[in-house]
Design a protein around this motif. Sequence first.
Motif, PDB file in Angstrom:
ATOM      1  N   MET B 415      53.694  24.105  34.381  1.00  0.00           N
ATOM      2  CA  MET B 415      53.028  25.134  33.588  1.00  0.00           C
ATOM      3  C   MET B 415      53.058  26.471  34.332  1.00  0.00           C
ATOM      4  O   MET B 415      53.289  27.524  33.740  1.00  0.00           O
ATOM      5  CB  MET B 415      51.590  24.688  33.353  1.00  0.00           C
ATOM      6  CG  MET B 415      50.782  25.649  32.543  1.00  0.00           C
ATOM      7  SD  MET B 415      49.198  24.856  32.149  1.00  0.00           S
ATOM      8  CE  MET B 415      48.350  26.302  31.529  1.00  0.00           C
ATOM      9  N   GLN B 416      52.840  26.425  35.618  1.00  0.00           N
ATOM     10  CA  GLN B 416      52.824  27.647  36.435  1.00  0.00           C
ATOM     11  C   GLN B 416      54.196  28.328  36.414  1.00  0.00           C
ATOM     12  O   GLN B 416      54.272  29.557  36.442  1.00  0.00           O
ATOM     13  CB  GLN B 416      52.405  27.287  37.868  1.00  0.00           C
ATOM     14  CG  GLN B 416      52.023  28.476  38.738  1.00  0.00           C
ATOM     15  CD  GLN B 416      50.653  29.063  38.400  1.00  0.00           C
ATOM     16  OE1 GLN B 416      49.917  28.512  37.581  1.00  0.00           O
ATOM     17  NE2 GLN B 416      50.336  30.185  38.996  1.00  0.00           N
ATOM     18  N   GLY B 419      54.556  30.965  33.888  1.00  0.00           N
ATOM     19  CA  GLY B 419      53.673  32.129  33.895  1.00  0.00           C
ATOM     20  C   GLY B 419      52.744  32.074  32.685  1.00  0.00           C
ATOM     21  O   GLY B 419      52.322  30.987  32.265  1.00  0.00           O
ATOM     22  N   GLY B 420      52.451  33.236  32.131  1.00  0.00           N
ATOM     23  CA  GLY B 420      51.519  33.320  31.000  1.00  0.00           C
ATOM     24  C   GLY B 420      51.915  32.434  29.828  1.00  0.00           C
ATOM     25  O   GLY B 420      51.058  31.891  29.125  1.00  0.00           O
ATOM     26  N   HIS B 421      53.211  32.274  29.607  1.00  0.00           N
ATOM     27  CA  HIS B 421      53.648  31.442  28.482  1.00  0.00           C
ATOM     28  C   HIS B 421      53.227  29.994  28.644  1.00  0.00           C
ATOM     29  O   HIS B 421      53.130  29.255  27.676  1.00  0.00           O
ATOM     30  CB  HIS B 421      55.157  31.561  28.309  1.00  0.00           C
ATOM     31  CG  HIS B 421      55.602  32.971  28.020  1.00  0.00           C
ATOM     32  ND1 HIS B 421      55.980  33.848  29.022  1.00  0.00           N
ATOM     33  CD2 HIS B 421      55.664  33.678  26.876  1.00  0.00           C
ATOM     34  CE1 HIS B 421      56.285  35.021  28.486  1.00  0.00           C
ATOM     35  NE2 HIS B 421      56.098  34.957  27.180  1.00  0.00           N
ATOM     36  N   PHE B 423      50.399  28.960  29.323  1.00  0.00           N
ATOM     37  CA  PHE B 423      49.030  28.786  28.800  1.00  0.00           C
ATOM     38  C   PHE B 423      49.004  28.814  27.271  1.00  0.00           C
ATOM     39  O   PHE B 423      47.977  28.515  26.668  1.00  0.00           O
ATOM     40  CB  PHE B 423      48.149  29.916  29.362  1.00  0.00           C
ATOM     41  CG  PHE B 423      46.673  29.641  29.354  1.00  0.00           C
ATOM     42  CD1 PHE B 423      46.124  28.631  30.122  1.00  0.00           C
ATOM     43  CD2 PHE B 423      45.805  30.412  28.583  1.00  0.00           C
ATOM     44  CE1 PHE B 423      44.747  28.386  30.124  1.00  0.00           C
ATOM     45  CE2 PHE B 423      44.431  30.174  28.571  1.00  0.00           C
ATOM     46  CZ  PHE B 423      43.900  29.159  29.345  1.00  0.00           C
ATOM     47  N   ILE B 424      50.145  29.176  26.670  1.00  0.00           N
ATOM     48  CA  ILE B 424      50.209  29.356  25.220  1.00  0.00           C
ATOM     49  C   ILE B 424      50.724  28.076  24.562  1.00  0.00           C
ATOM     50  O   ILE B 424      51.735  27.518  24.979  1.00  0.00           O
ATOM     51  CB  ILE B 424      51.161  30.528  24.879  1.00  0.00           C
ATOM     52  CG1 ILE B 424      50.773  31.783  25.673  1.00  0.00           C
ATOM     53  CG2 ILE B 424      51.181  30.797  23.387  1.00  0.00           C
ATOM     54  CD1 ILE B 424      49.414  32.327  25.405  1.00  0.00           C
ATOM     55  N   LYS B 425      50.024  27.626  23.542  1.00  0.00           N
ATOM     56  CA  LYS B 425      50.354  26.341  22.925  1.00  0.00           C
ATOM     57  C   LYS B 425      51.786  26.278  22.413  1.00  0.00           C
ATOM     58  O   LYS B 425      52.450  25.246  22.516  1.00  0.00           O
ATOM     59  CB  LYS B 425      49.379  26.043  21.784  1.00  0.00           C
ATOM     60  CG  LYS B 425      47.987  25.714  22.297  1.00  0.00           C
ATOM     61  CD  LYS B 425      47.019  25.360  21.171  1.00  0.00           C
ATOM     62  CE  LYS B 425      45.657  25.071  21.722  1.00  0.00           C
ATOM     63  NZ  LYS B 425      45.458  23.668  22.116  1.00  0.00           N
ATOM     64  N   GLU B 430      51.471  23.378  27.949  1.00  0.00           N
ATOM     65  CA  GLU B 430      50.052  23.126  28.250  1.00  0.00           C
ATOM     66  C   GLU B 430      49.593  21.786  27.671  1.00  0.00           C
ATOM     67  O   GLU B 430      48.673  21.177  28.206  1.00  0.00           O
ATOM     68  CB  GLU B 430      49.168  24.302  27.815  1.00  0.00           C
ATOM     69  CG  GLU B 430      49.169  24.661  26.343  1.00  0.00           C
ATOM     70  CD  GLU B 430      48.183  23.839  25.540  1.00  0.00           C
ATOM     71  OE1 GLU B 430      47.024  23.697  25.945  1.00  0.00           O
ATOM     72  OE2 GLU B 430      48.603  23.329  24.469  1.00  0.00           O
ATOM     73  N   VAL B 433      49.862  19.088  30.245  1.00  0.00           N
ATOM     74  CA  VAL B 433      48.770  19.128  31.222  1.00  0.00           C
ATOM     75  C   VAL B 433      47.530  18.445  30.633  1.00  0.00           C
ATOM     76  O   VAL B 433      46.900  17.613  31.287  1.00  0.00           O
ATOM     77  CB  VAL B 433      48.446  20.583  31.628  1.00  0.00           C
ATOM     78  CG1 VAL B 433      47.313  20.623  32.643  1.00  0.00           C
ATOM     79  CG2 VAL B 433      49.690  21.284  32.176  1.00  0.00           C
TER      80      VAL B 433
END
Lengths: 596, 596
Positions: B415-416, B419-421, B423-425, B430, B433
Amino acid sequence: MAQYNPPLRDMQFLMHEVFNVAGELQALPAHKDIDADTINAVLEEGGKFASQVIFPLNRSGDEEGCTLNKETHEVTPPKGFKEAYKQYVEGGWPSLSCDPAFGGQGLPVTVNQCIYEMLNSANQAWTMYPGLSHGAYEALHAHGTDEQKKTYLPKLTSGEWTGTMCLTEPHCGTDLGLLRTKAEPQADGTYKITGQKIFISAGEHNMTPNIVHLVLARLPDAPSGSKGISLFVVPKFQVNADGSLGKRNGIFCAGLEEKMGIHGNATAQLVLENAVGTLVGQPNKGLAAMFVMMNAARLGVGNQGLGLTEVAYQNAVAYAKDRIQMRALSGPKAPDKPADPIIVHPDVRKMLLTARAYAEGGRALSMWTSLQLDKEIASDDEDVRKESADLVALITPIVKAFLTDNAWISTSHCMQVYGGHGFIKEWGMEQYVRDARINMIYEGTNTIQSLDLLGRKVLGDNGAKLKKFGKIVTEFVEAEGTNEAMQEFVNPLADLGEKVVKLTTEIGMKAFGNQDEVGAAAVDYLRVAGHLVMGYFWARMAKVALEKQGSGDPFYTAKLATARFYFAKLLPETASLIRTARAGLKPLMEMDEALF
Amino acid sequence: MAQYNPPLRDMQFLMHEVFNVAGELQALPAHKDIDADTINAVLEEGGKFASQVIFPLNRSGDEEGCTLNKETHEVTPPKGFKEAYKQYVEGGWPSLSCDPAFGGQGLPVTVNQCIYEMLNSANQAWTMYPGLSHGAYEALHAHGTDEQKKTYLPKLTSGEWTGTMCLTEPHCGTDLGLLRTKAEPQADGTYKITGQKIFISAGEHNMTPNIVHLVLARLPDAPSGSKGISLFVVPKFQVNADGSLGKRNGIFCAGLEEKMGIHGNATAQLVLENAVGTLVGQPNKGLAAMFVMMNAARLGVGNQGLGLTEVAYQNAVAYAKDRIQMRALSGPKAPDKPADPIIVHPDVRKMLLTARAYAEGGRALSMWTSLQLDKEIASDDEDVRKESADLVALITPIVKAFLTDNAWISTSHCMQVYGGHGFIKEWGMEQYVRDARINMIYEGTNTIQSLDLLGRKVLGDNGAKLKKFGKIVTEFVEAEGTNEAMQEFVNPLADLGEKVVKLTTEIGMKAFGNQDEVGAAAVDYLRVAGHLVMGYFWARMAKVALEKQGSGDPFYTAKLATARFYFAKLLPETASLIRTARAGLKPLMEMDEALF
C-alpha cells in the motif's frame, strides 16, 4: 461505545515537571506573561471541547462520510460537523496560537499542539478541517503581501474561513516538479489558474462561507521541474475590496475520494478553470513558500499519530480490564469470576504497554519539538533561534514518520487486544487503525521523511544538526553518570548514541560511492534515530519519576514501569534495524527490474 | 484496476524442483498414481478459475457486502457470488481432496492447498464460503457416525451444501470453556439446541439449499469449563431419511457484523432456538473433535495470508514499474522520461522484496506442511504418520501466525508503494490490508498460536517436536558444509538454529519458576521460530537456484536475489526478537492493573 479522557495529567507532567515549559516560554518576549495556571486552564477547556463536542461525532462521521452534490459541486460533511465547527470558532480555538496583529491570542505553539493532540484523539477527520487552515495561515503569514495578509489572515485566525494546501496532481505527489497546473498573468496583476488537483484534504465543504486555497502552479515562462513552481492564493469566493464575498471563483470539487479511513474529511478532486488567484511570495519560489506549511503540517501529522495512539490505548485498556477470558498461566487472578480479565495475560499487557509507551514517549517528543518551535519563532536571541531551528529541522521528519509508524503498530496492537471484536465497526477500534494508515502517507510519505532526515538533515550538513541533538543526549548521560538509579536508562541510551554515530559515519562513507546507499538505509535509520530521541525523553521522564516516586502518587510508579518497559521491549528493535541498515544497497538492487 | 496472475511457475518450482512432491506422494498408497502432469493441469485450471471467475468479484464484493433480510432471516451475498459458487461446484472443485468413498477425487492436500492459495489471492471473502465447508467435512469425516457421514459428506464433498463452525459466543471466543449454548437430549436420540453464536463466517447465505452447522454446546449434566463441551451437527434444513430437505431448523441469522474487511463474507450472529441437532463424537469431547476442524482451518488461515501477500505484491510491482516520480539519487535511470519509475528507488524495492520474499517463503512453508499432512493422512507406515503428525502439529501455529503477520506487513508495504493512491478504494490495494487484518485474529489469535507453539508444542514435550525439525535443519546445514556457494545461506541458518535452542532452554527454565514467562516470550518466540523455518526453506530454494542458474532461465536469478534479500533484510529481525523475548516477564507485570 468508545471513550476518550484527555490526558491532562500527563501533559502537565511534561510541561511543568519535565520541560519547565512556562519558565522556558517566559524567557521569550511574546510569552513573558504566560504561566502554568493559564496553560492548565486552556488545556482543560480544550480537553472538554475535544471529548464532549467532537469525539461523539467520530464514529458517525466515519459511517456517514462526506457527500458531493454533483450539480452544485458543494460538499456536505457528516452530520454535526458544521455545528461543532461553529462551536469551535465561537470558543476562539482557531486563533489560539495566531498572531495578535491579526486577531490571534498569541499563545505558544506548545499549548496549541496539546490541544491538537486531543482533537486528533477525539476525531482526526474533523480536526483536519481547522488543521489545514492553520497551514494556510502560516504560509500567508510568512510569505503573503500586506494586502493578502489583511484580506485573509483575520478570517483564517478567527476560523470564519478555512484553508487548504493544493499540491498533488494525478500524475505527481512526491515529485511536485512534474506539476502542470498553469497560471496566466492578467493585466490587473492577478493570475488565471487552470489545472487539476487531487487528494485535497478539507478541499470543499459548507462549514464556512469561504475557503482559502493555496495552490501550486506554473507561470508561462517558468523553468521546468521544481524550480518553476509558484504559489498562489485562490479563494473559493473572490473577496471584494471591502472584505465582502464576491464572485464564485473557478475552483470546483469534481469528485470525492472513497478512502480506507478519515471518511469524515472531504478528500477533494479540485478542477481549476481560470480561477483567479494572486501570487504568494516570489515567482518560481513557490515550493519554498509551501514548505513553511509543509513543515508545520508534518509536525501536525505526527501529532495525529500521537492522538490515535492515545485514544486506542485508552479503549484497549478499558476492554482488557473488562473482558474476562482464560486463566493466567500462573494461576487464577480473579478466582471469584469464571475467568480472569485479559489484562492479566502477559502478551495483552505487552500490546497495551507498547501503545502506552509510544503515546507517552511521543507526547514528550512532540511537546519538546513544539517548545523548540516557540523558541525559533519568538526568541530575541538570534543564536537561540538558529539553534532551535536546527533542532526542529532535524526532529520534524522523526516526529512525522516515527510517531505515525508507531500509531500504526499501536492501533493494530490495541485492535488485537479486542480479539474478534476489534474487527467489528461497532466497537470503534478498527476505525483508529484505518485512520492511522493515512498518516504514514500524506505530507510526504514516511520514506520521504527518512530521506529528508538522513540525506538532507543529517548527511547534508555533515552531521552538524545531529551533533547538536547528540550533545543534549551526551550532557544528560554524563550528568546522570553517578546516579545509580538512572543507569538502567542512561546506559542503553549512551550505547545507542554511540551506535548511531558509527552508523551515520558508515552510511555517509558508503554514500560517497553511491548516493542510493542513503535510500537503502534511510527508513531503518529513521527508526533508529527515533528510538535514540524517544529513549532520551523516556530517560528524562524516568529521572523525574524516580525523584518523585516517594510522593506516593502512583502516577510516578506507572511512569517508571512504562519507562522500563520501553527500554526492555521497544528500544531493542534498534538491534535489528542497525543490522538491516548496514546490509545496505546491494540486496535491494541485485534483481533486475524486469524480474520483479 | 487490480490484477492477479496465478503463480504457477513458482508452485511448480517448489513441487517438482525443491520438494519432489510427486515422488513423495507416489510413496503413499492413496496417491500412487499421481504425477507431475496431473498436478500441473489441476493447478492451471484452478488458477484460471481463481483469476477469471472470482477475482473479478473481489472489489465489487467488498463494496456491496452481504444483505440480511430481517424478516426471512435470509442473507444475500454480493452480486455474482452465487453464480461463481455454482461454477465452482460444476467444476468439481469442492471434492478435490475429499474421500472417494463420499464422491471425492482423493487428490492430495498439497494440491488443494495451492488451489486455495490462488482462491485466496483472488477473493478471500468468497473463498471462505467453500473454505469453511471443508472444515465441517473434516470434522464429520473424522468423528461423525455412519449415518451422519452418509447424510452430510456426499453433499459437502460435491459442494451442494456448505458448512460452518459455530464456536464463538458474545462472552467467549478464545475461552470456549465459558460457552453457554445448551443441548437438551430428546427421546428420539436427537438434541434440541438453544443459544447464541457470533462471528460465524459464511454463517448464512442463499448460495446453497442447505447449510451444515457444526455447533459447540453443553449437555445438561456437562462438567463446567472446556471438559463439558460437545459437538453437534445442526443443519439449516433438517434432512429427511431419503436425503431430501425437511423442516427449516431453529437456527436463524439475527444479524450481520459490519467489519473492517472481508465484506463479501457473511459474518453471522446465529440464534438457535430448539434447533434439532445430532451429537458428533463423544459427549463432552466436543473440543477435541472441533480441533480437527480447527487445525485444518489454521493452516487455511495462514494460506489466506499467503494469498493476500502474493496478490498485493503483484499489484504493487505493476504500480512501481508504471508510476514515474523523482530521479534515482544515483542519477536518472529513465532519462527519456520526465522522472524515473519508482521501482528504481531502494526503499520501494525493499517494500516490494519484503512482500515477495514472504510470499515465496510462505508458499514453501505452506506447501511443505501440506506434504507432511498428506503423509500423516495417507502413509501406510505408522512411524511416518507419527513423524509427519508431529511436524504438522509443530508448524501449524507458525503457518497461521507467521504467515498472517507477514501478510499484514506485506500488504501495508505494498500500500505504501502506491503513495496516496494506496489509501483510495478505487486502486484496490487498501482492501488487501483490511482483509489481511482478520487473519491475525480468527481461528485463535496470533497470541494464542504463539502459546500453542511455545507452551504446548515446544515446551509441552520438552522440545521433542522442535528437535525433529531441528534435525532436518542440521542435516541440511551439514550436507551443505562444503558447498562454498551455500555458505551465505547456511551460516546464518545454523547460527539462528543454535540461538533458538538456547532461547528455548532459557525460557523453559524460567517457566519452571513462573508459567507466565511463556506468555511473555511466546509472540517473539514464534516469529523467531518462523524465521528459522522460513530461513531453512529459503536456503533450500537457493540451493536449487544455484544449481540451475546456469540454465539461463532468469527465474533462478530472481530466486537467488530474493533469497539474498531475505537473509540480508528480513531474517535479522530475529536479533531484536531474541532480545525482547529474553527480557522476559518482569517489564510486563511491574505495573499494577489499576495503573493502566
